[in-house]
Design a protein around this motif. Structure first.
Motif, PDB file in Angstrom:
ATOM      1  N   SER A   1     -12.063   5.715   2.043  1.00 40.62           N
ATOM      2  CA  SER A   1     -12.329   4.331   1.646  1.00 40.62           C
ATOM      3  C   SER A   1     -11.458   3.916   0.474  1.00 40.62           C
ATOM      4  O   SER A   1     -11.063   2.756   0.366  1.00 40.62           O
ATOM      5  N   ALA A   2     -11.120   4.864  -0.387  1.00 39.71           N
ATOM      6  CA  ALA A   2     -10.234   4.541  -1.518  1.00 39.71           C
ATOM      7  C   ALA A   2      -8.816   4.270  -1.031  1.00 39.71           C
ATOM      8  O   ALA A   2      -8.161   3.337  -1.497  1.00 39.71           O
ATOM      9  N   VAL A   3      -8.361   5.052  -0.071  1.00 40.07           N
ATOM     10  CA  VAL A   3      -6.987   4.902   0.408  1.00 40.07           C
ATOM     11  C   VAL A   3      -6.855   3.713   1.357  1.00 40.07           C
ATOM     12  O   VAL A   3      -5.981   2.871   1.195  1.00 40.07           O
ATOM     13  N   VAL A   4      -7.738   3.637   2.351  1.00 40.78           N
ATOM     14  CA  VAL A   4      -7.609   2.623   3.398  1.00 40.78           C
ATOM     15  C   VAL A   4      -8.133   1.261   2.938  1.00 40.78           C
ATOM     16  O   VAL A   4      -7.482   0.240   3.143  1.00 40.78           O
ATOM     17  N   LEU A   5      -9.299   1.246   2.321  1.00 39.26           N
ATOM     18  CA  LEU A   5      -9.915  -0.019   1.921  1.00 39.26           C
ATOM     19  C   LEU A   5      -9.563  -0.434   0.497  1.00 39.26           C
ATOM     20  O   LEU A   5     -10.040  -1.452   0.014  1.00 39.26           O
ATOM     21  N   LYS A   6      -8.787   0.416  -0.166  1.00 31.54           N
ATOM     22  CA  LYS A   6      -8.358   0.148  -1.543  1.00 31.54           C
ATOM     23  C   LYS A   6      -9.544   0.002  -2.497  1.00 31.54           C
ATOM     24  O   LYS A   6      -9.487  -0.759  -3.462  1.00 31.54           O
ATOM     25  N   GLU A   7     -10.620   0.726  -2.213  1.00 32.42           N
ATOM     26  CA  GLU A   7     -11.759   0.716  -3.114  1.00 32.42           C
ATOM     27  C   GLU A   7     -11.401   1.490  -4.376  1.00 32.42           C
ATOM     28  O   GLU A   7     -10.692   2.493  -4.325  1.00 32.42           O
ATOM     29  N   ARG A   8     -11.908   1.008  -5.480  1.00 25.05           N
ATOM     30  CA  ARG A   8     -11.640   1.667  -6.759  1.00 25.05           C
ATOM     31  C   ARG A   8     -12.445   2.960  -6.821  1.00 25.05           C
ATOM     32  O   ARG A   8     -13.656   2.952  -6.587  1.00 25.05           O
ATOM     33  N   VAL A   9     -11.782   4.042  -7.146  1.00 21.37           N
ATOM     34  CA  VAL A   9     -12.438   5.346  -7.227  1.00 21.37           C
ATOM     35  C   VAL A   9     -12.380   5.818  -8.674  1.00 21.37           C
ATOM     36  O   VAL A   9     -11.313   6.145  -9.183  1.00 21.37           O
ATOM     37  N   GLY A  10     -13.509   5.829  -9.311  1.00 17.87           N
ATOM     38  CA  GLY A  10     -13.587   6.324 -10.684  1.00 17.87           C
ATOM     39  C   GLY A  10     -13.724   7.833 -10.695  1.00 17.87           C
ATOM     40  O   GLY A  10     -13.893   8.476  -9.659  1.00 17.87           O
TER      41      GLY A  10
END
Length: 163
Positions: A106-115
């Motif tokens: 989801s971080a890579v494909v959807l560009k969700e911010r991953v803390g």
């Protein structure tokens, strides 16, 4: 409800393995599972007098929806084929690895911010999957088949794409 869902998911691995050991073919066994599920859902919707369309808000069939269904179906077939060739422990561990991979995807494909908090949970989840599946016994990892393991990991990747 979560505990019930986890129980059904976790028990599916030994149940599939037993069915395969009794001589059921992986594809036939998967078909039986889906047919039984369809019958149970049909009876449920008839008894509650609520059609699937009404419960889903009259969802129209669309290509994305069909693609999701196909990906989910392929994942189940891969799981059954995998368990015909590898141990239930290997299949559960490899398929369980898909959940933490979903967060990374989801971080890579959807560009969700991953803390750092979310990122730190991925290895912790993998360790948790290991201990739940193996009961901490490294010896339970022996006895798998590389092709079967690859099929199980393929099922995990399908479910990552599905989710």
């Amino acid at each position: 409800m979560t505990l019930l869902a986890a129980s059904f998911w976790g028990s599916s691995f030994p149940v599939i393995k037993m069915g395969l050991q009794w001589g059921l073919e992986p594809m036939s066994f998967a078909a039986i599972r889906f047919c039984l599920t369809a019958i149970i859902l049909y009876v449920f919707f008839r008894l509650t007098r609520r059609s699937p369309e009404a419960r889903a808000g009259a969802v129209r069939l669309s290509w994305p929806l069909l693609l999701m269904g196909a990906i989910n179906g392929v994942a189940f077939v891969l799981q059954y084929l995998a368990q015909a060739r590898t141990s239930s422990t290997h299949a559960a561990l490899l398929i369980g690895a898909g959940l933490p991979l979903t967060a990374l995807t989801s971080a890579v494909v959807l560009k969700e911010r991953v803390g750092w908090q979310r990122l730190s949970t991925v290895p912790l989840a993998m360790i948790g999957v290991f201990f739940v599946v193996t009961d901490g016994d490294w010896g339970s990892l022996n006895g798998g088949d590389l092709f079967g393991d690859a099929l199980a990991f393929g099922a995990a990747l399908c479910w990552v794409a599905y989710l």
